[in-house]
Enzyme design. Sequence first.
Site, PDB file in Angstrom:
ATOM      1  N   HIS A  64      -9.758   1.996   0.642  1.00  9.35           N
ATOM      2  CA  HIS A  64      -9.672   0.811   1.499  1.00  9.35           C
ATOM      3  C   HIS A  64     -10.775   0.810   2.564  1.00  9.35           C
ATOM      4  O   HIS A  64     -10.512   0.510   3.742  1.00  9.35           O
ATOM      5  CB  HIS A  64      -8.293   0.732   2.154  1.00  9.35           C
ATOM      6  CG  HIS A  64      -7.833  -0.656   2.438  1.00  9.35           C
ATOM      7  ND1 HIS A  64      -8.531  -1.522   3.254  1.00  9.35           N
ATOM      8  CD2 HIS A  64      -6.735  -1.343   2.021  1.00  9.35           C
ATOM      9  CE1 HIS A  64      -7.885  -2.674   3.339  1.00  9.35           C
ATOM     10  NE2 HIS A  64      -6.790  -2.592   2.596  1.00  9.35           N
ATOM     11  N   HIS A  76       0.797  -1.233   0.000  1.00 12.65           N
ATOM     12  CA  HIS A  76       0.000   0.000   0.000  1.00 12.65           C
ATOM     13  C   HIS A  76       0.829   1.282   0.000  1.00 12.65           C
ATOM     14  O   HIS A  76       0.477   2.270   0.649  1.00 12.65           O
ATOM     15  CB  HIS A  76      -0.965   0.009   1.176  1.00 12.65           C
ATOM     16  CG  HIS A  76      -2.040  -1.029   1.097  1.00 12.65           C
ATOM     17  ND1 HIS A  76      -2.602  -1.433  -0.095  1.00 12.65           N
ATOM     18  CD2 HIS A  76      -2.669  -1.754   2.074  1.00 12.65           C
ATOM     19  CE1 HIS A  76      -3.530  -2.354   0.139  1.00 12.65           C
ATOM     20  NE2 HIS A  76      -3.591  -2.574   1.438  1.00 12.65           N
ATOM     21  N   GLU A 124     -11.724  -3.556  -3.116  1.00 19.43           N
ATOM     22  CA  GLU A 124     -10.722  -2.565  -3.498  1.00 19.43           C
ATOM     23  C   GLU A 124     -10.474  -2.627  -5.006  1.00 19.43           C
ATOM     24  O   GLU A 124      -9.851  -3.568  -5.499  1.00 19.43           O
ATOM     25  CB  GLU A 124      -9.413  -2.823  -2.753  1.00 19.43           C
ATOM     26  CG  GLU A 124      -9.552  -2.901  -1.244  1.00 19.43           C
ATOM     27  CD  GLU A 124      -8.373  -3.590  -0.594  1.00 19.43           C
ATOM     28  OE1 GLU A 124      -7.226  -3.142  -0.821  1.00 19.43           O
ATOM     29  OE2 GLU A 124      -8.589  -4.593   0.108  1.00 19.43           O
TER      30      GLU A 124
END
Length: 343
Positions: free
Chosen positions: A174, A103, A309
Amino acid sequence: MSATAFGVTKEGLPVTRYTLESRSGITVGVLDRGAIIQSILVPCPDGPVDVVAGFDDISGYEACDAYLGALVGRHANRLGGAFIEIDGKRWPVTANEGAKQLHGGLHGFDQKMFAAEQPAPNCLVLRCVSPDGEEGFPGEVTLQATYTLSDEGALSLDYQATSTRDTVINLTNHSYFNLNGGGSVLQHRLWLAASRFTPIDADALPTGEIRDVAGTPFDFCTAKQIGADLDACDEQLALGHGYDHNFVLDKASGELATVAELCGDQTGIRMRCVTTCPGLQLYTANFLQSPPLVKGEKTIAPREAVCLETQYFPNSMNCPAFEKPIVRAGGLYHERTIYEFIK
């Protein structure tokens, strides 16, 4: 749209919560730290239901590493080997999950303060800059995230970004959804427009294979309960500790199409996901640790929320068959995802 104080970061920066309200009664709370979706309230006969997990002040987000509601990047999901390679030139990037990056590294967009403005009713524009070399990525990236709530209650997330050098950009939201407002999501029904998925290895990295979902627990081409096959004897479920996998969406690259529908078994709230992105990560919150205290003095545990996502495929820089999220210097990254709420 209203704005209220939401606490102060560890660095002493004030955080603001912006509230978007639709004529249908849906309200959305967004923070200027991490471009976080802090709440989505959907009207129901017994009162509004908050369908996303989050915290009541900024300190909760700072203490939690689960990216609740945040805008994630520069590169969402996992990068094997913690590097990117463009035209034969390699850049090492920050490894923050073993030998890989997750991420965007330690200081991705989820950690940033955004400048906010309201150009129109129920439209919030959030802007920030990632310096050249941040977390190892080349190019100064200027990001604009536009959150728009329609009268009918559709929340549109529109991401546009440019870079001063060739780089990679792969953004997602997210949010952890629970359409009942709490408790297990295993009885939620899910449909995905995805006849294939990308299997993972022991490091949760896609191997480069693209596999048919037919005859596997990953077949959501016909709607079923999330928990219907979750305890099946399946190597991929064991490797992910549940669903933590990228699905290959059945649509043309760049096409804006409906790719998922989630239905709460207790409230009947339905959420449709529409996106231009080629992939979607289904994640059943398998790795939440020490269930954090969230809004309203509740806790959230594994499998009490689900993430949808939208993204480019994880580990794409290491997988020849995967489309690469490369953005050229002066070019434009532009992707859009819409969450439609129906009651």
